[in-house]
Enzyme design. Structure first.
Site, PDB file in Angstrom:
ATOM      1  N   ARG A 121     -10.659   2.405  11.459  1.00  0.00           N
ATOM      2  CA  ARG A 121     -10.431   3.671  10.792  1.00  0.00           C
ATOM      3  C   ARG A 121     -11.641   4.528  11.083  1.00  0.00           C
ATOM      4  O   ARG A 121     -12.756   4.174  10.729  1.00  0.00           O
ATOM      5  CB  ARG A 121     -10.325   3.351   9.308  1.00  0.00           C
ATOM      6  CG  ARG A 121      -9.813   4.356   8.338  1.00  0.00           C
ATOM      7  CD  ARG A 121      -8.503   4.964   8.600  1.00  0.00           C
ATOM      8  NE  ARG A 121      -7.277   4.351   8.144  1.00  0.00           N
ATOM      9  CZ  ARG A 121      -7.058   3.823   6.965  1.00  0.00           C
ATOM     10  NH1 ARG A 121      -7.989   3.711   6.075  1.00  0.00           N
ATOM     11  NH2 ARG A 121      -5.881   3.379   6.648  1.00  0.00           N
TER      12      ARG A 121
ATOM     13  N   SER B  19     -18.777  -1.109  -2.910  1.00  0.00           N
ATOM     14  CA  SER B  19     -19.125  -1.539  -4.269  1.00  0.00           C
ATOM     15  C   SER B  19     -19.016  -3.063  -4.393  1.00  0.00           C
ATOM     16  O   SER B  19     -19.855  -3.713  -5.030  1.00  0.00           O
ATOM     17  CB  SER B  19     -18.232  -0.848  -5.295  1.00  0.00           C
ATOM     18  OG  SER B  19     -16.890  -0.903  -4.891  1.00  0.00           O
TER      19      SER B  19
ATOM     20  N   ARG C 226     -13.418  -2.052  -3.673  1.00  0.00           N
ATOM     21  CA  ARG C 226     -13.711  -1.311  -2.443  1.00  0.00           C
ATOM     22  C   ARG C 226     -14.920  -1.963  -1.786  1.00  0.00           C
ATOM     23  O   ARG C 226     -15.810  -2.486  -2.460  1.00  0.00           O
ATOM     24  CB  ARG C 226     -13.966   0.168  -2.744  1.00  0.00           C
ATOM     25  CG  ARG C 226     -12.652   0.880  -2.996  1.00  0.00           C
ATOM     26  CD  ARG C 226     -12.775   2.368  -2.922  1.00  0.00           C
ATOM     27  NE  ARG C 226     -12.869   2.952  -4.237  1.00  0.00           N
ATOM     28  CZ  ARG C 226     -12.789   4.260  -4.464  1.00  0.00           C
ATOM     29  NH1 ARG C 226     -12.626   5.099  -3.480  1.00  0.00           N
ATOM     30  NH2 ARG C 226     -12.876   4.731  -5.693  1.00  0.00           N
TER      31      ARG C 226
ATOM     32  N   TYR D  42       0.703   4.278  -2.491  1.00  0.00           N
ATOM     33  CA  TYR D  42      -0.418   5.207  -2.296  1.00  0.00           C
ATOM     34  C   TYR D  42      -0.226   6.016  -1.015  1.00  0.00           C
ATOM     35  O   TYR D  42      -0.231   7.245  -1.035  1.00  0.00           O
ATOM     36  CB  TYR D  42      -1.714   4.400  -2.240  1.00  0.00           C
ATOM     37  CG  TYR D  42      -2.990   5.222  -2.131  1.00  0.00           C
ATOM     38  CD1 TYR D  42      -3.499   5.895  -3.237  1.00  0.00           C
ATOM     39  CD2 TYR D  42      -3.690   5.297  -0.928  1.00  0.00           C
ATOM     40  CE1 TYR D  42      -4.669   6.637  -3.145  1.00  0.00           C
ATOM     41  CE2 TYR D  42      -4.861   6.031  -0.832  1.00  0.00           C
ATOM     42  CZ  TYR D  42      -5.351   6.690  -1.942  1.00  0.00           C
ATOM     43  OH  TYR D  42      -6.518   7.420  -1.851  1.00  0.00           O
TER      44      TYR D  42
ATOM     45  N   ARG E  48       0.816  -1.213   0.000  1.00  0.00           N
ATOM     46  CA  ARG E  48       0.000   0.000   0.000  1.00  0.00           C
ATOM     47  C   ARG E  48       0.851   1.266   0.000  1.00  0.00           C
ATOM     48  O   ARG E  48       0.332   2.364  -0.090  1.00  0.00           O
ATOM     49  CB  ARG E  48      -0.901   0.027   1.249  1.00  0.00           C
ATOM     50  CG  ARG E  48      -1.817  -1.171   1.377  1.00  0.00           C
ATOM     51  CD  ARG E  48      -2.560  -1.139   2.705  1.00  0.00           C
ATOM     52  NE  ARG E  48      -3.696  -0.254   2.656  1.00  0.00           N
ATOM     53  CZ  ARG E  48      -4.957  -0.649   2.590  1.00  0.00           C
ATOM     54  NH1 ARG E  48      -5.250  -1.929   2.579  1.00  0.00           N
ATOM     55  NH2 ARG E  48      -5.935   0.215   2.555  1.00  0.00           N
TER      56      ARG E  48
HETATM   57  N1  LIG Z   1     -13.259   7.611  -2.602  1.00  0.00           N
HETATM   58  C1  LIG Z   1     -12.657   7.545  -1.447  1.00  0.00           C
HETATM   59  O1  LIG Z   1     -13.158   6.909  -0.512  1.00  0.00           O
HETATM   60  C2  LIG Z   1     -11.350   8.279  -1.219  1.00  0.00           C
HETATM   61  C3  LIG Z   1     -10.753   8.185   0.058  1.00  0.00           C
HETATM   62  C4  LIG Z   1      -9.559   8.847   0.271  1.00  0.00           C
HETATM   63  C5  LIG Z   1      -8.994   9.619  -0.718  1.00  0.00           C
HETATM   64  N2  LIG Z   1      -9.596   9.693  -1.937  1.00  0.00           N
HETATM   65  C6  LIG Z   1      -8.913  10.501  -2.955  1.00  0.00           C
HETATM   66  O2  LIG Z   1      -9.849  11.248  -3.719  1.00  0.00           O
HETATM   67  C7  LIG Z   1      -9.424  11.307  -5.074  1.00  0.00           C
HETATM   68  C8  LIG Z   1     -10.539  10.816  -5.977  1.00  0.00           C
HETATM   69  O3  LIG Z   1     -10.852   9.471  -5.648  1.00  0.00           O
HETATM   70  P1  LIG Z   1     -12.038   8.663  -6.350  1.00  0.00           P
HETATM   71  O4  LIG Z   1     -12.625   7.772  -5.333  1.00  0.00           O
HETATM   72  O5  LIG Z   1     -12.900   9.590  -7.099  1.00  0.00           O
HETATM   73  O6  LIG Z   1     -11.191   7.751  -7.331  1.00  0.00           O
HETATM   74  P2  LIG Z   1     -11.336   7.482  -8.900  1.00  0.00           P
HETATM   75  O7  LIG Z   1     -10.352   6.428  -9.264  1.00  0.00           O
HETATM   76  O8  LIG Z   1     -12.761   7.267  -9.268  1.00  0.00           O
HETATM   77  O9  LIG Z   1     -10.885   8.877  -9.511  1.00  0.00           O
HETATM   78  C9  LIG Z   1      -9.553   9.215  -9.780  1.00  0.00           C
HETATM   79  C10 LIG Z   1      -9.516   9.902 -11.131  1.00  0.00           C
HETATM   80  O10 LIG Z   1      -8.186  10.319 -11.415  1.00  0.00           O
HETATM   81  C11 LIG Z   1      -7.889   9.984 -12.768  1.00  0.00           C
HETATM   82  N3  LIG Z   1      -6.444   9.847 -12.886  1.00  0.00           N
HETATM   83  C12 LIG Z   1      -5.654   8.870 -12.358  1.00  0.00           C
HETATM   84  N4  LIG Z   1      -4.374   9.090 -12.678  1.00  0.00           N
HETATM   85  C13 LIG Z   1      -4.345  10.237 -13.416  1.00  0.00           C
HETATM   86  C14 LIG Z   1      -3.321  10.979 -14.036  1.00  0.00           C
HETATM   87  N5  LIG Z   1      -2.035  10.589 -13.972  1.00  0.00           N
HETATM   88  N6  LIG Z   1      -3.646  12.111 -14.711  1.00  0.00           N
HETATM   89  C15 LIG Z   1      -4.937  12.517 -14.792  1.00  0.00           C
HETATM   90  N7  LIG Z   1      -5.955  11.835 -14.226  1.00  0.00           N
HETATM   91  C16 LIG Z   1      -5.662  10.714 -13.546  1.00  0.00           C
HETATM   92  C17 LIG Z   1      -8.638   8.692 -13.009  1.00  0.00           C
HETATM   93  O11 LIG Z   1      -8.832   8.399 -14.378  1.00  0.00           O
HETATM   94  C18 LIG Z   1      -9.949   8.987 -12.279  1.00  0.00           C
HETATM   95  O12 LIG Z   1     -10.865   9.649 -13.110  1.00  0.00           O
HETATM   96  C19 LIG Z   1      -8.137  10.496  -5.174  1.00  0.00           C
HETATM   97  O13 LIG Z   1      -7.037  11.364  -5.110  1.00  0.00           O
HETATM   98  C20 LIG Z   1      -8.175   9.619  -3.958  1.00  0.00           C
HETATM   99  O14 LIG Z   1      -6.892   9.288  -3.503  1.00  0.00           O
HETATM  100  C21 LIG Z   1     -10.747   9.046  -2.205  1.00  0.00           C
END
Ligand SMILES: NC(=O)c1ccc[n+]([C@@H]2O[C@H](COP(=O)([O-])OP(=O)(O)OC[C@H]3O[C@@H](n4cnc5c(N)ncnc54)[C@H](O)[C@@H]3O)[C@@H](O)[C@H]2O)c1
Length: 325
Positions: A279, A191, A188, A147, A144
């Protein structure tokens, strides 16, 4: 002359990003969605394409981007272990190089910039619930780490740009968020359980299912992002955003079975490496600074999410692939 606020959302075609773009358009902003569609989907933003104030750029943020904007929400990064472990080097790159590129852009155009950080910066926490001043318990060589450490380094970069270049930064630490448009195959827990229940497969619970998680509905999270970005007294964070109401994984599985009326059985599998046992956010700071707290509990958010997945399963096969860009 620009009357509308010009806002860049990286990762705008993803789960959270697409809801954020939608909300910003509702608020009257001119929105640029930047995404390389690694985990994001054109379907998520399809309804926005007819809006003249919405624009999409296919771009990988590990390369520099030159646009004129007033605000940047930096969300680009695969968020689920299945996706971020698929290409771990790229995961670190998107967090570190991506942050450097977006901070460089913010510095050049003097934009305000918000970083979507994560509760994973706390690793497998030794303190419960987690407050922002807890430094975390992170393995820097595990599966992990790309990330967790990537996001930690991104926070460091944000605060160094703030101290060194006086950049107007905002850092939110997102805890587990769920809702419609989550990727159906991303492993996740929400889902996963819903898809397993709706397709009549066994529901896989890791360990004994006693590990707890807290689940925040997407609309609440987006409200938190906007409050943080719009906060006027220079509050940088980091600030926890999440729902402090804890459930065990087993409770979640049972709820999903009940709500879907599924005949799926619960099966237990070994815990993956570095899986945190508990968490839960302490959101006192968000309450105090942003007047923010979640308003949508699992009892309301889960059925809305289940409806999304039911529609997804009804959609033609063509739309259901893993890479649905
Ligand atoms: N959903 C959660 O529970 C959660 C929890 C903690 C943090 N986050 C953070 O929130 C953000 C969004 O998460 P999410 O759940 O919507 O995930 P997601 O995977 O649905 O969205 C991430 C988006 O980033 C795009 N992406 C990835 N690499 C890229 C790159 N190099 N250049 C441009 N675009 C890129 C992907 O295509 C996608 O559309 C992330 O940074 C994630 O780490 C989300």
């Amino acid at each position: 002359m620009h009357l509308r606020k010009r806002v860049l959302v990286t990762g705008g075609a993803g789960f959270l990003g697409s809801f954020l773009c939608e909300r910003l358009l509702q608020e009257g902003c001119d929105v640029i969605c930047c995404d390389n569609f690694y985990t994001g989907s054109k379907r998520n933003i399809a309804p926005l394409l007819s809006n003249p104030y919405f624009e999409v750029i296919r771009h990988d943020i590990t390369f520099p981007l030159y646009v004129e904007v007033d605000e940047i929400y930096n969300l680009a990064c695969p968020a689920s272990p299945v996706h971020y472990q698929n290409d771990p080097v790229q995961t670190t790159k998107v967090n570190v190089h991506g942050a450097i590129n977006m901070l460089g852009l913010a510095k050049r155009v003097r934009a305000k910039i918000l970083q979507a950080s994560t509760s994973e910066v706390y690793g497998d926490p030794a303190v419960h619930p987690q407050t922002e001043d807890y430094w975390g318990n992170v393995n820097c060589t595990g599966l992990r780490s790309c990330y967790d450490e990537g996001k930690r380094c991104a926070e460091t970069l944000f605060f160094d740009y703030h101290r060194q270049h006086k950049l107007n930064i905002r850092v939110v630490r997102i805890f587990n968020t769920y809702g419609p448009r989550m990727h159906p195959n991303d492993g996740r827990v929400v889902s996963n359980f819903i898809m397993q229940a709706l397709t009549g497969r066994d529901i896989t619970v890791f360990g004994e299912g006693r590990q707890t998680r807290s689940f925040c509905f997407v609309d609440d999270m987006i409200e938190g992002f906007l409050r943080m970005m719009n906060h006027s007294d220079g509050f940088t964070g980091p600030v926890n955003l999440g729902n402090p109401h804890e459930f065990t994984i087993l409770e979640l599985a049972e709820r999903v079975i009940r709500l879907t009326g599924s005949r799926s059985k619960i099966v237990f599998k070994p815990l993956p490496a570095d899986d945190p046992t508990q968490r839960r956010p302490d959101i006192s700071l968000a309450k105090q600074k942003l007047g923010w707290q979640p308003t949508i509990e699992l009892a309301e958010g889960l059925p809305r999410t289940i409806d999304f997945f039911k529609d997804f399963l009804k959609a033609p096969r063509l739309l259901q692939g893993l890479s649905h860009s």
